[in-house]
Structure formats: C-alpha cells, structure tokens
Motif scaffolding. Structure first.
Motif, PDB file in Angstrom:
ATOM      1  N   MET A   1       0.735  -1.170  -0.061  1.00  0.00           N
ATOM      2  CA  MET A   1      -0.126   0.172  -0.104  1.00  0.00           C
ATOM      3  C   MET A   1       0.774   1.217   0.241  1.00  0.00           C
ATOM      4  SD  MET A   1      -3.127   1.067   2.693  1.00  0.00           S
ATOM      5  CE  MET A   1      -2.107   1.263   4.055  1.00  0.00           C
ATOM      6  N   THR A   2       0.421   2.193  -0.836  1.00  0.00           N
ATOM      7  CA  THR A   2       1.085   3.548  -0.522  1.00  0.00           C
ATOM      8  C   THR A   2       1.147   4.182   0.680  1.00  0.00           C
ATOM      9  OG1 THR A   2       0.451   3.826  -3.139  1.00  0.00           O
ATOM     10  CG2 THR A   2       1.367   5.919  -1.614  1.00  0.00           C
ATOM     11  N   PRO A   3       2.350   4.702   1.042  1.00  0.00           N
ATOM     12  CA  PRO A   3       2.268   5.285   2.337  1.00  0.00           C
ATOM     13  C   PRO A   3       1.269   6.386   2.361  1.00  0.00           C
ATOM     14  CG  PRO A   3       4.501   4.950   1.594  1.00  0.00           C
ATOM     15  CD  PRO A   3       3.480   4.426   0.513  1.00  0.00           C
ATOM     16  N   LEU A   4       0.654   6.406   3.684  1.00  0.00           N
ATOM     17  CA  LEU A   4      -0.505   7.393   3.514  1.00  0.00           C
ATOM     18  C   LEU A   4       0.055   8.740   4.169  1.00  0.00           C
ATOM     19  CD1 LEU A   4      -2.995   4.896   5.419  1.00  0.00           C
ATOM     20  CD2 LEU A   4      -3.513   5.899   2.940  1.00  0.00           C
ATOM     21  N   VAL A   5      -0.706   9.810   3.597  1.00  0.00           N
ATOM     22  CA  VAL A   5      -0.721  11.167   4.348  1.00  0.00           C
ATOM     23  C   VAL A   5      -2.251  11.338   5.221  1.00  0.00           C
ATOM     24  CG1 VAL A   5      -0.794  13.498   4.280  1.00  0.00           C
ATOM     25  CG2 VAL A   5       0.674  12.102   2.972  1.00  0.00           C
ATOM     26  N   ASP A   6      -2.089  11.084   6.415  1.00  0.00           N
ATOM     27  CA  ASP A   6      -3.393  11.182   7.512  1.00  0.00           C
ATOM     28  C   ASP A   6      -3.547  12.707   7.518  1.00  0.00           C
ATOM     29  OD1 ASP A   6      -5.405  11.037   9.236  1.00  0.00           O
ATOM     30  OD2 ASP A   6      -4.064  10.053  10.735  1.00  0.00           O
ATOM     31  N   THR A   7      -4.752  13.045   6.976  1.00  0.00           N
ATOM     32  CA  THR A   7      -5.333  14.427   6.907  1.00  0.00           C
ATOM     33  C   THR A   7      -6.285  14.605   8.215  1.00  0.00           C
ATOM     34  OG1 THR A   7      -7.191  13.976   5.640  1.00  0.00           O
ATOM     35  CG2 THR A   7      -4.911  14.631   4.491  1.00  0.00           C
ATOM     36  N   HIS A   8      -6.461  13.637   9.250  1.00  0.00           N
ATOM     37  CA  HIS A   8      -7.336  13.891  10.235  1.00  0.00           C
ATOM     38  C   HIS A   8      -6.913  13.169  11.347  1.00  0.00           C
ATOM     39  CE1 HIS A   8     -11.468  15.416  10.231  1.00  0.00           C
ATOM     40  NE2 HIS A   8     -11.700  14.610  11.343  1.00  0.00           N
ATOM     41  N   GLN A   9      -5.553  13.513  11.937  1.00  0.00           N
ATOM     42  CA  GLN A   9      -5.128  12.955  13.270  1.00  0.00           C
ATOM     43  C   GLN A   9      -5.482  13.813  14.405  1.00  0.00           C
ATOM     44  OE1 GLN A   9      -1.115  14.037  13.808  1.00  0.00           O
ATOM     45  NE2 GLN A   9      -0.456  12.425  14.830  1.00  0.00           N
ATOM     46  N   HIS A  10      -6.437  13.387  15.264  1.00  0.00           N
ATOM     47  CA  HIS A  10      -6.545  14.120  16.292  1.00  0.00           C
ATOM     48  C   HIS A  10      -5.577  13.681  17.602  1.00  0.00           C
ATOM     49  CE1 HIS A  10     -10.444  15.560  14.992  1.00  0.00           C
ATOM     50  NE2 HIS A  10     -11.006  14.296  15.006  1.00  0.00           N
ATOM     51  N   LEU A  11      -5.520  14.328  18.447  1.00  0.00           N
ATOM     52  CA  LEU A  11      -4.678  14.256  19.770  1.00  0.00           C
ATOM     53  C   LEU A  11      -5.455  14.464  20.788  1.00  0.00           C
ATOM     54  CD1 LEU A  11      -1.053  15.284  18.382  1.00  0.00           C
ATOM     55  CD2 LEU A  11      -2.060  12.929  18.728  1.00  0.00           C
ATOM     56  N   VAL A  12      -5.257  14.021  22.037  1.00  0.00           N
ATOM     57  CA  VAL A  12      -5.875  14.465  23.350  1.00  0.00           C
ATOM     58  C   VAL A  12      -5.023  14.603  24.576  1.00  0.00           C
ATOM     59  CG1 VAL A  12      -7.681  13.723  24.995  1.00  0.00           C
ATOM     60  CG2 VAL A  12      -8.298  13.360  22.530  1.00  0.00           C
ATOM     61  N   TYR A  13      -4.650  15.692  24.654  1.00  0.00           N
ATOM     62  CA  TYR A  13      -3.971  15.976  26.008  1.00  0.00           C
ATOM     63  C   TYR A  13      -4.662  16.893  26.905  1.00  0.00           C
ATOM     64  CZ  TYR A  13       0.248  15.072  23.011  1.00  0.00           C
ATOM     65  OH  TYR A  13       1.350  14.366  22.411  1.00  0.00           O
ATOM     66  N   ARG A  14      -5.143  16.205  28.136  1.00  0.00           N
ATOM     67  CA  ARG A  14      -6.409  16.836  28.867  1.00  0.00           C
ATOM     68  C   ARG A  14      -5.577  17.839  29.891  1.00  0.00           C
ATOM     69  NH1 ARG A  14     -11.043  14.336  28.391  1.00  0.00           N
ATOM     70  NH2 ARG A  14     -11.071  12.305  26.970  1.00  0.00           N
ATOM     71  N   GLU A  15      -4.211  17.948  29.927  1.00  0.00           N
ATOM     72  CA  GLU A  15      -3.626  18.871  30.743  1.00  0.00           C
ATOM     73  C   GLU A  15      -3.691  20.307  29.816  1.00  0.00           C
ATOM     74  OE1 GLU A  15      -0.214  17.252  28.468  1.00  0.00           O
ATOM     75  OE2 GLU A  15      -2.049  16.600  29.244  1.00  0.00           O
ATOM     76  N   VAL A  16      -3.961  20.176  28.575  1.00  0.00           N
ATOM     77  CA  VAL A  16      -3.951  21.442  27.627  1.00  0.00           C
ATOM     78  C   VAL A  16      -5.324  21.940  27.344  1.00  0.00           C
ATOM     79  CG1 VAL A  16      -3.154  22.057  25.424  1.00  0.00           C
ATOM     80  CG2 VAL A  16      -1.604  20.706  26.554  1.00  0.00           C
ATOM     81  N   ALA A  17      -6.223  20.998  27.381  1.00  0.00           N
ATOM     82  CA  ALA A  17      -7.524  21.469  26.884  1.00  0.00           C
ATOM     83  C   ALA A  17      -8.669  20.621  27.466  1.00  0.00           C
ATOM     84  CB  ALA A  17      -7.460  21.722  25.429  1.00  0.00           C
ATOM     85  N   GLY A  18      -9.757  21.173  27.365  1.00  0.00           N
ATOM     86  CA  GLY A  18     -11.062  20.393  27.854  1.00  0.00           C
ATOM     87  C   GLY A  18     -11.755  19.533  26.558  1.00  0.00           C
ATOM     88  N   TYR A  19     -12.116  18.344  26.765  1.00  0.00           N
ATOM     89  CA  TYR A  19     -12.546  17.773  25.550  1.00  0.00           C
ATOM     90  C   TYR A  19     -14.081  17.236  26.131  1.00  0.00           C
ATOM     91  CZ  TYR A  19      -7.931  17.596  24.088  1.00  0.00           C
ATOM     92  OH  TYR A  19      -6.637  17.915  24.018  1.00  0.00           O
ATOM     93  N   GLY A  20     -14.872  18.146  26.452  1.00  0.00           N
ATOM     94  CA  GLY A  20     -16.367  17.822  26.765  1.00  0.00           C
ATOM     95  C   GLY A  20     -17.260  16.897  26.019  1.00  0.00           C
TER      96      GLY A  20
END
Length: 283
Positions: A1-20
C-alpha cells in the motif's frame, strides 16, 4: 500500500484543553491520546506523514490547542506536516488576528465543527465572508456536517467558491440506519462543485456497534469513489474516534483493501498525492 498522508489526526492532551464532547463515550472518556500512542498504532511505513485536525476542544481552549500542537509538530520525529486549526467564522471579533497568528503555527487549514451547531450558523453573510477569507489566503476549510445538513453544505460551498473545501467523513452517512438516500443524491450535488473535496474517514464509527467492516461501508465508499473520483478524495484516520469502531490498525487494513481495488495511480492519489496538493504540504 502507498504510504498514507493522514489528514485527520486528532490528539488528546487533557492537561492542555478540555474535551467535554468525549464524556459518556467509553472508548474516549477520561483517556489521553498523545502523539506517541498514535505513532505506536500507525507506525511506518503505513503512515508517512500527518496533518493534525483540531479535536473539538472546549470553546475557551481552541487557540491553546493549536499553539500546543504547533510545538509538537516542530519536533522532527513528529511527522506532522501541518495543522488544521479551529476557528470561529461566525464572528469578526478577533477572527483575522487569529488567522494572522496561525500563519506562524504551520496551519494549512481550518475547521468549525457544524454538526453540533444550529443549522443557520453557516448561513450568515459574516460566516461566509470569513470562509472566503480563508480561500483568499490560499488555505483550506474542512466542512463537518451531518448527512441531514448536506443541503446547507452545498449552500456554503457555492457561497465560498474561491475556497478549497474538504467534506469530512464522507458527509457522515447514517450507515447503521441504512441511510443511502438522500445521502447519495446530496453527495453527487456536492461533487459537482469543483471546490469541494471529500475525506475518506470516520465511516466505521457510523456502523451498527460490533458490525463495523468493509462490507458494511462498501456502498458508501463506492459512491464517493464514483462521484468525487480519485482526484478529489483524501484519507484520514479520525483517530482516536476510530476507537468507537475497531481501532486504527483495523481501519488501516480496511483502507488497504479499498486502495488495492484501484489502479496504482488512483490509490497513490487518494493515499498521498491529493493531500499534498490540496493542503499544500510536503511530506
């Protein structure tokens, strides 16, 4: 498979922001989803590069999120080649100042999540003018609408025809409910607009719980391929939301099966080349 470019990578760092929004979702609630975990699951050579997608953090934190992730992206090992930041086009207050700051944060596009907002939010002239400003700056706006809101997406795309638009998650079809129609006709209407592109992402999470599979999403994938064609589709992991289905490794396997059914050139465009062209990144 051709290596992918992921255009929708989320990250969750709860000390940085709230994710209600993650409250009440067992796969996501109270958990951390850092860059290191993503890299462990995605790995090389499956994913060659990523574009971070804002994670729908609490309103007061969206700018802090972008600033923090820009720092992560500055690390050579991150493989992040750009950010899609949150913005608030519905108001002029601070809007252009935020776009100006984002020019120094390696932001290649913006998103305002609309599927949880009133339908008329994107119908104001202020909102549409501010989306056109994104296009004037030669950047991308990612559209996140429910399938029931796709007529509104058509309106926005026509009102901001100078702007490259990417429809998230194939327009969020109701796969669990067998909602092929009127989704099919609405997607064809969007595909007829040359400034609209489609993101192959999110689909497994819309299946009946426990029944997420290539077979379940195949009619939706095939319709997107038919209407948008290989030139206007990009790929996204939607991690960690993909954990609501069978997780990222499974989605990579399903993606491989989809791309294997195409020509080598078509597969390369969806996996990598379209993302490079549309978001203007260098993986």
């Amino acid at each position: 498979m051709t290596p992918l470019v992921d255009t929708h990578q989320h990250l969750v760092y709860r000390e940085v922001a709230g994710y209600g929004w993650t409250a009440g979702i067992p796969a996501l609630a109270d958990k951390e989803f850092p860059l290191e975990k993503y890299r462990e699951l995605a790995g090389e050579p499956s994913v060659a590069a990523t574009i971070f997608m804002e994670t729908g953090v609490d309103d007061e934190d969206y700018q802090a999120e972008a600033r923090f992730v820009a720092g992560l992206a500055g690390q050579p090992s991150s493989r992040m080649v750009g950010l899609i930041a949150s913005c608030r086009p519905e108001t002029d207050e601070g809007y252009e100042a935020w776009l100006d700051e984002c020019a120094d944060l390696n932001v290649v596009g913006y998103r305002r999540i609309l599927h949880v907002m009133p339908d008329d939010l994107s119908q104001s002239e202020t909102f549409r003018r501010n989306i056109r400003e994104i296009g004037r700056r030669d950047l991308v706006f990612d559209m996140c609408f429910l399938s029931s809101q796709l007529p509104i997406a058509v309106e926005l795309a026509k009102a901001a025809d100078n702007t490259r638009l990417v429809l998230n998650h194939c327009g969020v079809p109701d796969i669990a409910g067998g909602g092929l129609d009127p989704w099919r006709a609405q997607m064809a209407e969007l595909a007829a607009l040359p400034n609209v592109n489609c993101k192959l992402s999110g689909l497994l999470a819309y299946c009946v719980p426990g029944e997420a599979s290539l077979e379940a999403i195949r009619p939706y994938v095939d319709h997107v391929l038919e209407t948008f064609g290989a030139d206007r589709i990009v790929w996204g992991s939607d991690w960690p939301v993909v954990d609501m289905a069978n997780g990222l490794p499974d989605w990579l396997t399903v993606t491989g099966a989809i791309l294997d059914g195409l020509s080598e050139d078509e597969a390369a465009r969806i996996a990598r080349d379209n993302a490079v062209r549309i978001y203007k990144v260098d993986p």
